[in-house]
Write a protein that holds these residues in place. Structure first.
Motif, PDB file in Angstrom:
ATOM      1  N   LEU A 296       0.843  -1.196   0.000  1.00  0.00           N
ATOM      2  CA  LEU A 296       0.000   0.000   0.000  1.00  0.00           C
ATOM      3  C   LEU A 296       0.876   1.242   0.000  1.00  0.00           C
ATOM      4  O   LEU A 296       1.953   1.231   0.599  1.00  0.00           O
ATOM      5  CB  LEU A 296      -0.925  -0.008   1.223  1.00  0.00           C
ATOM      6  CG  LEU A 296      -1.933  -1.165   1.276  1.00  0.00           C
ATOM      7  CD1 LEU A 296      -2.740  -1.101   2.573  1.00  0.00           C
ATOM      8  CD2 LEU A 296      -2.850  -1.145   0.067  1.00  0.00           C
ATOM      9  N   PRO A 297       0.441   2.301  -0.673  1.00  0.00           N
ATOM     10  CA  PRO A 297      -0.864   2.450  -1.329  1.00  0.00           C
ATOM     11  C   PRO A 297      -0.995   1.546  -2.548  1.00  0.00           C
ATOM     12  O   PRO A 297      -0.023   1.221  -3.217  1.00  0.00           O
ATOM     13  CB  PRO A 297      -0.899   3.918  -1.731  1.00  0.00           C
ATOM     14  CG  PRO A 297       0.477   4.447  -1.573  1.00  0.00           C
ATOM     15  CD  PRO A 297       1.285   3.505  -0.778  1.00  0.00           C
ATOM     16  N   GLY A 298      -2.247   1.146  -2.818  1.00  0.00           N
ATOM     17  CA  GLY A 298      -2.537   0.281  -3.940  1.00  0.00           C
ATOM     18  C   GLY A 298      -4.018  -0.020  -4.040  1.00  0.00           C
ATOM     19  O   GLY A 298      -4.808   0.364  -3.161  1.00  0.00           O
ATOM     20  N   THR A 299      -4.381  -0.721  -5.099  1.00  0.00           N
ATOM     21  CA  THR A 299      -5.781  -1.100  -5.328  1.00  0.00           C
ATOM     22  C   THR A 299      -5.987  -2.542  -4.905  1.00  0.00           C
ATOM     23  O   THR A 299      -5.253  -3.443  -5.348  1.00  0.00           O
ATOM     24  CB  THR A 299      -6.158  -0.917  -6.808  1.00  0.00           C
ATOM     25  OG1 THR A 299      -5.962   0.457  -7.165  1.00  0.00           O
ATOM     26  CG2 THR A 299      -7.610  -1.307  -7.049  1.00  0.00           C
ATOM     27  N   LEU A 300      -6.973  -2.772  -4.060  1.00  0.00           N
ATOM     28  CA  LEU A 300      -7.222  -4.096  -3.479  1.00  0.00           C
ATOM     29  C   LEU A 300      -8.679  -4.480  -3.654  1.00  0.00           C
ATOM     30  O   LEU A 300      -9.549  -3.617  -3.782  1.00  0.00           O
ATOM     31  CB  LEU A 300      -6.855  -4.085  -1.997  1.00  0.00           C
ATOM     32  CG  LEU A 300      -7.605  -3.058  -1.138  1.00  0.00           C
ATOM     33  CD1 LEU A 300      -8.574  -3.748  -0.179  1.00  0.00           C
ATOM     34  CD2 LEU A 300      -6.615  -2.181  -0.398  1.00  0.00           C
ATOM     35  N   ASN A 301      -8.934  -5.795  -3.653  1.00  0.00           N
ATOM     36  CA  ASN A 301     -10.327  -6.261  -3.656  1.00  0.00           C
ATOM     37  C   ASN A 301     -10.543  -7.505  -2.799  1.00  0.00           C
ATOM     38  O   ASN A 301     -11.639  -8.062  -2.793  1.00  0.00           O
ATOM     39  CB  ASN A 301     -10.849  -6.480  -5.077  1.00  0.00           C
ATOM     40  CG  ASN A 301     -10.138  -7.610  -5.803  1.00  0.00           C
ATOM     41  OD1 ASN A 301      -9.165  -8.187  -5.300  1.00  0.00           O
ATOM     42  ND2 ASN A 301     -10.608  -7.934  -7.004  1.00  0.00           N
ATOM     43  N   VAL A 302      -9.506  -7.940  -2.065  1.00  0.00           N
ATOM     44  CA  VAL A 302      -9.649  -9.054  -1.122  1.00  0.00           C
ATOM     45  C   VAL A 302      -8.866  -8.716   0.140  1.00  0.00           C
ATOM     46  O   VAL A 302      -7.681  -8.359   0.076  1.00  0.00           O
ATOM     47  CB  VAL A 302      -9.120 -10.383  -1.700  1.00  0.00           C
ATOM     48  CG1 VAL A 302      -9.279 -11.513  -0.661  1.00  0.00           C
ATOM     49  CG2 VAL A 302      -9.852 -10.754  -2.986  1.00  0.00           C
ATOM     50  N   LEU A 303      -9.526  -8.811   1.282  1.00  0.00           N
ATOM     51  CA  LEU A 303      -8.867  -8.647   2.579  1.00  0.00           C
ATOM     52  C   LEU A 303      -8.456 -10.009   3.108  1.00  0.00           C
ATOM     53  O   LEU A 303      -9.175 -11.002   2.909  1.00  0.00           O
ATOM     54  CB  LEU A 303      -9.805  -7.962   3.569  1.00  0.00           C
ATOM     55  CG  LEU A 303     -10.283  -6.573   3.158  1.00  0.00           C
ATOM     56  CD1 LEU A 303     -11.380  -6.093   4.110  1.00  0.00           C
ATOM     57  CD2 LEU A 303      -9.124  -5.586   3.122  1.00  0.00           C
ATOM     58  N   ASP A 304      -7.315 -10.074   3.780  1.00  0.00           N
ATOM     59  CA  ASP A 304      -6.760 -11.332   4.286  1.00  0.00           C
ATOM     60  C   ASP A 304      -6.476 -11.161   5.773  1.00  0.00           C
ATOM     61  O   ASP A 304      -5.542 -10.460   6.160  1.00  0.00           O
ATOM     62  CB  ASP A 304      -5.480 -11.658   3.518  1.00  0.00           C
ATOM     63  CG  ASP A 304      -4.934 -13.054   3.802  1.00  0.00           C
ATOM     64  OD1 ASP A 304      -5.311 -13.640   4.837  1.00  0.00           O
ATOM     65  OD2 ASP A 304      -4.128 -13.555   2.998  1.00  0.00           O
ATOM     66  N   LEU A 305      -7.314 -11.787   6.608  1.00  0.00           N
ATOM     67  CA  LEU A 305      -7.160 -11.702   8.064  1.00  0.00           C
ATOM     68  C   LEU A 305      -6.755 -13.068   8.606  1.00  0.00           C
ATOM     69  O   LEU A 305      -7.259 -14.100   8.149  1.00  0.00           O
ATOM     70  CB  LEU A 305      -8.464 -11.250   8.721  1.00  0.00           C
ATOM     71  CG  LEU A 305      -8.987  -9.883   8.288  1.00  0.00           C
ATOM     72  CD1 LEU A 305     -10.050 -10.043   7.203  1.00  0.00           C
ATOM     73  CD2 LEU A 305      -9.561  -9.125   9.477  1.00  0.00           C
ATOM     74  N   ARG A 306      -5.864 -13.067   9.578  1.00  0.00           N
ATOM     75  CA  ARG A 306      -5.390 -14.325  10.172  1.00  0.00           C
ATOM     76  C   ARG A 306      -5.300 -14.167  11.685  1.00  0.00           C
ATOM     77  O   ARG A 306      -4.701 -13.214  12.180  1.00  0.00           O
ATOM     78  CB  ARG A 306      -4.025 -14.718   9.608  1.00  0.00           C
ATOM     79  CG  ARG A 306      -4.001 -14.885   8.094  1.00  0.00           C
ATOM     80  CD  ARG A 306      -2.590 -15.172   7.607  1.00  0.00           C
ATOM     81  NE  ARG A 306      -2.467 -15.046   6.160  1.00  0.00           N
ATOM     82  CZ  ARG A 306      -2.014 -16.014   5.363  1.00  0.00           C
ATOM     83  NH1 ARG A 306      -1.644 -17.168   5.872  1.00  0.00           N
ATOM     84  NH2 ARG A 306      -1.915 -15.810   4.066  1.00  0.00           N
ATOM     85  N   GLU A 307      -5.891 -15.149  12.368  1.00  0.00           N
ATOM     86  CA  GLU A 307      -5.873 -15.164  13.828  1.00  0.00           C
ATOM     87  C   GLU A 307      -4.858 -16.212  14.274  1.00  0.00           C
ATOM     88  O   GLU A 307      -4.703 -17.251  13.632  1.00  0.00           O
ATOM     89  CB  GLU A 307      -7.287 -15.535  14.313  1.00  0.00           C
ATOM     90  CG  GLU A 307      -7.586 -15.211  15.741  1.00  0.00           C
ATOM     91  CD  GLU A 307      -9.071 -15.364  16.071  1.00  0.00           C
ATOM     92  OE1 GLU A 307      -9.401 -15.390  17.269  1.00  0.00           O
ATOM     93  OE2 GLU A 307      -9.901 -15.463  15.132  1.00  0.00           O
ATOM     94  N   ASP A 308      -4.178 -15.954  15.359  1.00  0.00           N
ATOM     95  CA  ASP A 308      -3.227 -16.926  15.901  1.00  0.00           C
ATOM     96  C   ASP A 308      -4.013 -18.017  16.624  1.00  0.00           C
ATOM     97  O   ASP A 308      -4.358 -17.874  17.801  1.00  0.00           O
ATOM     98  CB  ASP A 308      -2.258 -16.237  16.855  1.00  0.00           C
ATOM     99  CG  ASP A 308      -1.262 -17.212  17.479  1.00  0.00           C
ATOM    100  OD1 ASP A 308      -1.242 -18.396  17.070  1.00  0.00           O
ATOM    101  OD2 ASP A 308      -0.515 -16.788  18.384  1.00  0.00           O
ATOM    102  N   ILE A 309      -4.318 -19.112  15.897  1.00  0.00           N
ATOM    103  CA  ILE A 309      -5.199 -20.133  16.479  1.00  0.00           C
ATOM    104  C   ILE A 309      -4.508 -20.965  17.564  1.00  0.00           C
ATOM    105  O   ILE A 309      -5.190 -21.709  18.275  1.00  0.00           O
ATOM    106  CB  ILE A 309      -5.805 -21.058  15.402  1.00  0.00           C
ATOM    107  CG1 ILE A 309      -4.724 -21.839  14.644  1.00  0.00           C
ATOM    108  CG2 ILE A 309      -6.710 -20.264  14.466  1.00  0.00           C
ATOM    109  CD1 ILE A 309      -5.276 -22.937  13.762  1.00  0.00           C
ATOM    110  N   SER A 310      -3.194 -20.850  17.701  1.00  0.00           N
ATOM    111  CA  SER A 310      -2.550 -21.548  18.826  1.00  0.00           C
ATOM    112  C   SER A 310      -3.067 -20.996  20.148  1.00  0.00           C
ATOM    113  O   SER A 310      -2.981 -21.656  21.190  1.00  0.00           O
ATOM    114  CB  SER A 310      -1.031 -21.416  18.754  1.00  0.00           C
ATOM    115  OG  SER A 310      -0.625 -20.075  19.003  1.00  0.00           O
ATOM    116  N   GLN A 311      -3.645 -19.783  20.093  1.00  0.00           N
ATOM    117  CA  GLN A 311      -4.258 -19.167  21.271  1.00  0.00           C
ATOM    118  C   GLN A 311      -5.781 -19.229  21.226  1.00  0.00           C
ATOM    119  O   GLN A 311      -6.469 -18.464  21.905  1.00  0.00           O
ATOM    120  CB  GLN A 311      -3.794 -17.708  21.380  1.00  0.00           C
ATOM    121  CG  GLN A 311      -2.299 -17.544  21.522  1.00  0.00           C
ATOM    122  CD  GLN A 311      -1.749 -18.335  22.696  1.00  0.00           C
ATOM    123  OE1 GLN A 311      -2.244 -18.200  23.825  1.00  0.00           O
ATOM    124  NE2 GLN A 311      -0.751 -19.171  22.464  1.00  0.00           N
TER     125      GLN A 311
END
Length: 423
Positions: free
Chosen positions: A341-356
Motif C-alpha cells: 500500500l498504497p494500492g488497489t485491493l479487492n480481497v482482505l486477508d485476516l489471520r488469527e493466531d489459532i494456537s491461542q
C-alpha cells in the motif's frame, strides 16, 4: 463453559496450516463408469494402462497442495493394496500396489500422504463369508501387538488399518467417510479404531468420522460465513447437525457439557463426479471457479480437500492438470504475497493466531482513502484465515482493523490482495 479457553492440538494446527489437500478417488468405478460400485465387481475391471503416481504428485506439488488422500478402499470394498485379509484387491489381477506406489512418490516429493478407508463395505456385505453385518459377537481379538474386543467386521477393519498404518507410513490423515450404501446393520468400533490410529500414527489427523476434523456439511466447496472451530457437544455428540447453518452459536454453547476444537474440512471434486468419467472432461472447474472455492473454504477458516480423479490410464487427465496448474499459478500470483500500500485491493486477508484459540466474533476493516478513513468491510469469525472479497475494488493508502466483539484478547494480522477473478 469458556469457549475462549479451547485450544487446538499440535496435529490440528499442522493440519490447518496445510490449507490445500488433494483427494484421489480411484478404483473399479473408474472403469465401470459408476460412482458407487456394487461390491461384487470383477477385480479384473481395475486395469490402469499407464499408472504413474509420480505424475499425480508432481502435479499436486506444482499446484501448491501439501498432502493427498487416496481411496485405499471405497464403499465397494476393493482394496488398492494387496491386503492379506481378502482376495478382492489389486493382487487379484492387476498386480501392482497403488497405495505403496503413491506413498513412495509422496515421500520422494515431500508431500503428505493419507488414506481413506471406507467403514461401509459392500463386498463384505454381499460376498459369501463376508463380515459386514453378520451378527457375530465381540470377542478378544489380537490386532498386531494390540488387543481389542470386537466382532468379525471390526476385527477385519482394524487389521486393514494396521496394515496401512504400519506398511505405508508416515500417514498424515485417516479419512472415515460417513456415507453408507449398505442395507445391513453394522456397529462400528470407533473407539478401537481411533485408539489404533493414535498408537500407530500419533501425528495423523482422524477426519470426518473422527475426533480431529469435521465435515463442513456440504460437498459444494464452501464453508460458512461464520465458521467456528470451537464446537459444542453434549453426551459425546455435536449439539447441531453437521449440515446446520449454525453449529456453534452462543445458544448452542450454553447447552453444551463439552467444548472441542473441531475444525472444518471442505471436500469438493474438480469434476461433477468423484470418480473419473470421460463424459465429464468438458466439465472440469475453471481457475476462476477454483479460486472462488479457495476463498470460500481456506478463506473461511477451513481446509480445502479437492478431489482429482485419475483416468483409466492411471493419470490425471489433461483438463484437470491444466486447471490445477492455473489454480496454483493464480494462488501464487494473487495470494502468496501481500499487496503493498498504497494500492488497489479487492480481497482482505485476516489471520488469527489459532494456537491461542479462536476468539474474534465480529470485526470491521477501514481503508484510508483520499485523506479519510472509511469502512469497507465487516465480518464475523476469522480463525486460521479469512479471505473477504470486496464488492468493488478500493484504492487505499492504508488499512486498519477494528475488533467489534471478541471472546478474549486475539492476535490478528491484516493484509490485502488484488484478485482479478473476483466479480
Amino acid at each position: 463453559m469458556d469457549a475462549s479457553a479451547v485450544r487446538p492440538s499440535a496435529r490440528q494446527i499442522a493440519w490447518q496450516r496445510q490449507e490445500l489437500t488433494a483427494f484421489v478417488h480411484f478404483g473399479p468405478n473408474t472403469f465401470t463408469d459408476l460412482e458407487w460400485g456394487t461390491g461384487l465387481d470383477d477385480p479384473a475391471a481395475f486395469a490402469p494402462s499407464a499408472l504413474d503416481c509420480s505424475q499425480w504428485v508432481s502435479t499436486l506439488v506444482s499446484a501448491g497442495f501439501k498432502s493427498v488422500i487416496l481411496t485405499a478402499k471405497h464403499h465397494d470394498g476393493f482394496c488398492l493394496w494387496p491386503s492379506k485379509f481378502l482376495d478382492h484387491s489389486v493382487a487379484a489381477s492387476y498386480g501392482r500396489d497403488v497405495v505403496g506406489e503413491l506413498s513412495a512418490a509422496c515421500q520422494a516429493a515431500g508431500l503428505g500422504f493419507g488414506v481413506y478407508l471406507s467403514p461401509a463395505d459392500l463386498h463384505q456385505e454381499k460376498a459369501p463369508g463376508g463380515y459386514y453385518g453378520n451378527g457375530s459377537p465381540a470377542v478378544p481379538s489380537r490386532i498386531g501387538e494390540f488387543e481389542y474386543v470386537v466382532d468379525d467386521y471390526n476385527r477385519f477393519y482394524l487389521n486393514q488399518l494396521h496394515e496401512l498404518l504400519t506398511s505405508y507410513g508416515p500417514i498424515a490423515e485417516v479419512w472415515l467417510d460417513g456415507a453408507n450404501p449398505t442395507s445391513s446393520t453394522q456397529t462400528y468400533a470407533f473407539e478401537a479404531w481411533f485408539d489404533l490410529i493414535r498408537r500407530l500414527a500419533p501425528d495423523a489427523t482422524i477426519a470426518v468420522g473422527g475426533p480431529d476434523v469435521r465435515w463442513v456439511g456440504n460437498e459444494d466447496g464452501f464453508a460458512r460465513e461464520t465458521e467456528w472451530s470451537v464446537v459444542p457437544f453434549r453426551d459425546g455428540r455435536m449439539l447441531a447437525e453437521q449440515t446446520a447453518p449454525d453449529i456453534a452459536g452462543p445458544e448452542l454453547i450454553a447447552q453444551a457439557d463439552e467444548l472441542r476444537w473441531y475444525p472444518a474440512e471442505v471436500d469438493v471434486s474438480i469434476r461433477p463426479g468423484w470418480f473419473y468419467h470421460a463424459a465429464e472432461d468438458g466439465a472440469v472447474k475453471s481457475v476462476a471457479e477454483l479460486l472462488d472455492i479457495y476463498r470460500r473454504s481456506v478463506g473461511r477458516n477451513a481446509v480445502l480437500l479437492l478431489n482429482i480423479p485419475p483416468d483409466r490410464r492411471g493419470l490425471f487427465a489433461d483438463p484437470d492438470v491444466e486447471a490445477l496448474a492455473g489454480f496454483g499459478d493464480a494462488i501464487r500470483s494473487y495470494y502468496d504475497t501481500p499487496l503493498d500500500l498504497p494500492g488497489t485491493l479487492n480481497v482482505l486477508d485476516l489471520r488469527e493466531d489459532i494456537s491461542q484459540g479462536q476468539q474474534v466474533e465480529s470485526f470491521a476493516v477501514d481503508a484510508f482513502v483520499e485523506g479519510a478513513w472509511q469502512e469497507i468491510a465487516t465480518g464475523t469469525t476469522i480463525g486460521h484465515r479469512r479471505l473477504l472479497p470486496l464488492t468493488t475494488p478500493v484504492t487505499a493508502d492504508d488499512l486498519r482493523l477494528r475488533i467489534l466483539s471478541t471472546r478474549a484478547e486475539a492476535t490478528v494480522s491484516l493484509t490485502a490482495h488484488f484478485d482479478p477473478t473476483v466479480s
